[in-house]
Scaffold this active site. Structure first.
Site, PDB file in Angstrom:
ATOM      1  N   ASP A  90     -40.729  51.528  28.764  1.00  0.00           N
ATOM      2  CA  ASP A  90     -42.154  52.838  28.186  1.00  0.00           C
ATOM      3  C   ASP A  90     -43.260  53.092  27.869  1.00  0.00           C
ATOM      4  O   ASP A  90     -43.445  51.464  28.012  1.00  0.00           O
ATOM      5  CB  ASP A  90     -41.501  53.662  26.797  1.00  0.00           C
ATOM      6  CG  ASP A  90     -41.983  55.165  26.726  1.00  0.00           C
ATOM      7  OD1 ASP A  90     -41.989  56.086  27.409  1.00  0.00           O
ATOM      8  OD2 ASP A  90     -42.140  55.135  25.620  1.00  0.00           O
ATOM      9  N   ASP A  92     -46.464  55.050  26.716  1.00  0.00           N
ATOM     10  CA  ASP A  92     -47.059  56.021  25.828  1.00  0.00           C
ATOM     11  C   ASP A  92     -45.805  55.246  24.444  1.00  0.00           C
ATOM     12  O   ASP A  92     -45.204  55.579  24.137  1.00  0.00           O
ATOM     13  CB  ASP A  92     -47.222  57.478  25.767  1.00  0.00           C
ATOM     14  CG  ASP A  92     -47.529  57.317  27.279  1.00  0.00           C
ATOM     15  OD1 ASP A  92     -48.376  58.810  26.923  1.00  0.00           O
ATOM     16  OD2 ASP A  92     -47.671  57.024  28.360  1.00  0.00           O
TER      17      ASP A  92
END
Length: 298
Positions: A90, A92
């Site tokens: 991922d 963020d």
């Protein structure tokens, strides 16, 4: 008569200290080894990370009772297939330190409004795709120059560069799979050396954002699908993959990967994940795979 030899050490218990807050001392390691029936410790990074071979996963409560509140992360993995050949990460609040959409909202003067929706979405309280469309709609008419300003101030999480460089140096495929936006994943992927990146595409008229994203939205299910497709494309069994993330939209990806790590995650995600980095940096994801500090790359 067949004598019983020592038990096979099919698992490895890895302890990783938050090196900014504490030191992993020999006395603590010895106490945990004694409590878990582990074999001799192997140092991965002095004062920071050790491996303890063990016959079976020890009760987490026994280790927690020894460590108490000390900022030390604990992993227990099978010895076989410990080093992974594919990383799905991922972006963020995982590879970078912030939520990009919240930064864009701040540029548009609606930071608090958007951040509240982001928090609920990442905690799994509202559907990710619905929340994304809602937040992007509120960014309508934001000038494209705001995207450049946000990109210029993004900062990578400590250990991200080492994680990507080290795994790539040892032959792993590394993919950035984000519910964010390609404008930013392209820059982070190039900066850190990811093999590939996937995200949502913001639409614009050449001057400002139109308040829409290209459909379909890259959501929780899409993250898992991309992980599976990458593994198939590179002929890598899912057992030899690793995923890392912090939000509810990462849950399916974390569950599908051979090793799913929740990184400083929301409670829903931390509770569901099989492995967690609570205290340390992304370096811990390397130690969990058995990498020694001397093998790290930048």
């Amino acid at each position: 008569f067949r004598p019983h030899g020592p038990p096979a050490m099919n698992y490895v218990l890895t302890l990783v200290a938050d090196r900014a807050a504490t030191t992993l001392d020999a006395a603590t390691v010895a106490e945990i080894a004694d409590a878990t029936g582990a074999g001799p410790a192997e140092t991965l990074s002095p004062g920071e990370a050790v491996d303890l071979p063990c016959p079976a996963p020890p009760p987490p409560a026994a280790i927690a009772a020894i460590l108490g509140a000390r900022p030390i992360d604990v992993f227990c993995l099978p010895v076989a297939g410990r080093r992974k050949r594919l990383l799905a990460a991922d972006m963020d609040s995982t590879i970078i330190t912030c939520e990009v959409i919240d930064e864009l909202a701040a540029e548009a003067g609606i930071g608090a409004e958007i951040a509240a929706i982001t928090a609920r979405s990442m905690a799994g309280e509202i559907d990710f795709a619905t929340a994304l469309r809602d937040r992007v709609a509120r960014l309508r008419d934001t000038r494209l120059t705001a995207l450049d300003r946000v990109a210029a101030r993004l900062r990578c999480t400590e250990g991200a560069r080492e994680l990507i460089a080290t795994m790539r140096a040892h032959g792993a495929v590394t993919a950035l799979i984000s519910g964010g936006f390609t404008f930013f994943t392209a820059r982070i992927a190039e900066c850190l050396g990811f093999s590939a990146h996937f995200a949502n595409r913001l639409q614009d008229d050449g001057q400002v954002l139109t308040g829409t994203v290209t459909e379909p939205v890259l959501d929780r299910d899409a993250k898992e699908r991309i992980l599976r497709e990458l593994a198939q494309r590179h002929a890598i069994p899912l057992a030899e993959t690793m995923a890392i993330g912090d939000g509810a939209n990462d849950l399916a990806m974390l569950a599908t990967a051979g090793l799913g790590i929740a990184f400083r995650a929301k409670p829903l995600v931390a509770d569901a994940a099989r492995a967690r980095i609570i205290h340390g940096t992304l370096r811990a994801a390397l130690f969990a795979q058995g990498y020694r500090l001397s093998e790290f790359r930048e």
